[in-house]
Each structure stands twice: as C-alpha cells, then as structure tokens.
Write a protein that holds these residues in place. Structure first.
Motif, PDB file in Angstrom:
ATOM      1  N   ARG A   1       0.867  -1.182   0.000  1.00  0.00           N
ATOM      2  CA  ARG A   1       0.000   0.000   0.000  1.00  0.00           C
ATOM      3  C   ARG A   1       0.896   1.222   0.000  1.00  0.00           C
ATOM      4  NH1 ARG A   1      -5.083  -0.266   3.484  1.00  0.00           N
ATOM      5  NH2 ARG A   1      -5.623   1.271   1.930  1.00  0.00           N
ATOM      6  N   GLU A   2       0.639   2.118  -0.952  1.00  0.00           N
ATOM      7  CA  GLU A   2       1.466   3.304  -1.119  1.00  0.00           C
ATOM      8  C   GLU A   2       0.633   4.547  -0.853  1.00  0.00           C
ATOM      9  OE1 GLU A   2       2.759   2.870  -5.148  1.00  0.00           O
ATOM     10  OE2 GLU A   2       4.089   1.201  -4.677  1.00  0.00           O
ATOM     11  N   ALA A   3       1.213   5.514  -0.161  1.00  0.00           N
ATOM     12  CA  ALA A   3       0.524   6.766   0.126  1.00  0.00           C
ATOM     13  C   ALA A   3       0.345   7.573  -1.153  1.00  0.00           C
ATOM     14  CB  ALA A   3       1.314   7.575   1.148  1.00  0.00           C
ATOM     15  N   ALA A   4      -0.811   8.193  -1.286  1.00  0.00           N
ATOM     16  CA  ALA A   4      -1.094   9.028  -2.442  1.00  0.00           C
ATOM     17  C   ALA A   4      -2.042  10.149  -2.042  1.00  0.00           C
ATOM     18  CB  ALA A   4      -1.714   8.197  -3.568  1.00  0.00           C
ATOM     19  N   ALA A   5      -2.068  11.181  -2.862  1.00  0.00           N
ATOM     20  CA  ALA A   5      -2.997  12.301  -2.667  1.00  0.00           C
ATOM     21  C   ALA A   5      -4.189  12.076  -3.583  1.00  0.00           C
ATOM     22  CB  ALA A   5      -2.313  13.616  -2.998  1.00  0.00           C
ATOM     23  N   GLY A   6      -5.370  12.099  -3.025  1.00  0.00           N
ATOM     24  CA  GLY A   6      -6.583  11.889  -3.797  1.00  0.00           C
ATOM     25  C   GLY A   6      -7.304  13.187  -4.099  1.00  0.00           C
ATOM     26  N   LEU A   7      -8.562  13.078  -4.401  1.00  0.00           N
ATOM     27  CA  LEU A   7      -9.412  14.223  -4.701  1.00  0.00           C
ATOM     28  C   LEU A   7      -9.331  15.229  -3.564  1.00  0.00           C
ATOM     29  CD1 LEU A   7     -11.606  15.387  -6.618  1.00  0.00           C
ATOM     30  CD2 LEU A   7     -13.278  14.157  -5.255  1.00  0.00           C
ATOM     31  N   ALA A   8      -9.096  16.484  -3.902  1.00  0.00           N
ATOM     32  CA  ALA A   8      -8.986  17.590  -2.951  1.00  0.00           C
ATOM     33  C   ALA A   8      -7.831  17.398  -1.974  1.00  0.00           C
ATOM     34  CB  ALA A   8     -10.304  17.794  -2.197  1.00  0.00           C
TER      35      ALA A   8
END
Length: 176
Positions: A56-63
C-alpha cells in the motif's frame, strides 16, 4: 513518515454521475474478468516470497485527501515481479481503490507529490493521458502537463477513448 498534503484552494467540481457509474461498472467487470489472473499472481507471490503479496502506497486523492493505493509487491520478487510488471498485473489491485471511490479508471497518476495542486481537482486514475502518450518514461513536468490538460478538458468521451487506447499502450510500453 506521515503524508503531508496541500489541497487546492479552488472549489473541487463534482464528478459527473456518469463517470462514477463508468468507474463502478468498469471496476466490477474488470475484477470479474481479471480476478483469476490476479488470484494466480497473488498465489505465486505468496508461494515465492512469503509474507503479504500486497503493498500500500501513500497518495494524494481528490482535494488532496490522503489514501493508500493497492499494488502487488513486485519490486522485491526478482523475475516474477518483472513478469508481473510486464503483464501490468501489479496495478490491478487498484481496481479496489476505484470501487471504493478513492480513484477513477481514468485520471492523473496517483502520487504523493502535491506540487501541482490542479491535479487534485479530480480523482487519480489507473490510466490517463500519460499512459497512452507516445513515451512511457515521461519526466515529471511533462506528465504534470498532460494531467493538467486532462483536468481542464476531461469529459466522458475522453475517458472512453483513453480506456480504449490503454491496453495497446501498455503492451507497447512493456514490449519496448
């Protein structure tokens, strides 16, 4: 280290209901069709490397909302990992992110970087303009320009065209 995100300072437009329907139906159909190869890849990883087959990798999603993308752990499995990468099976678990509404089938590539906040105006995608471009090794700034173009101009027809081009682009990039 926790993921620190900067959300865009503009109002996030709501995704058209048709895009969400496309994402849900597409994720369910693809999971049904590709479930057996995904299960086989998972079993192969478990048998050869032990431990958890998923990363599982950290990511920036919507907003700018943080979430974790699902992937098969292929980096530390040698030839098996390389084969799974070539077949594009390593990113199939992201269909779970699509079904959960954290990602879309089409959109900017999920990244932890937030230095281009306009990318955070839409859900990140499993595929996008960067995937179907002529080159697979785009520098970050070129990829960000393609993502910006997508954010500013996307519509359902564009998503369908990108989805139709993705298998050929993925094959071309894996063979090259």
């Amino acid at each position: 280290m926790p993921l620190t995100l900067t959300a865009p300072r503009v109002r996030v437009p709501a995704a058209p209901p048709a895009k969400r329907v496309l994402d849900l139906v597409g994720a369910v159909v693809l999971l049904a069709v590709l479930g057996l190869p995904l299960a086989a890849a998972t079993a192969l990883l478990c048998a050869t490397q032990g431990g958890r087959p998923f990363a599982r990798e950290a990511a920036a999603g919507l907003a700018g909302r943080p979430f974790r993308t699902w992937r098969l752990r292929t980096a530390d499995t040698g030839r098996i990992g390389a084969a799974l990468d070539r077949c594009a099976l390593d990113s199939l678990p992201q269909l779970l992110n699509v079904a959960r509404g954290e990602m879309s089938l089409v959109g900017p590539r999920p990244q932890a970087r937030t230095d281009h906040p306009e990318r955070l105006l839409v859900r990140p995608g499993m595929t996008g303009l960067w995937q179907v471009s002529a080159r697979s090794d785009l520098p970050w700034e070129e990829m960000a320009l393609l993502d910006r173009h997508y954010v500013e101009n996307h519509w359902l027809g564009m998503d369908l065209a990108i989805l139709a081009q993705t298998p050929r682009a993925a094959y071309r990039q894996r063979v090259a």
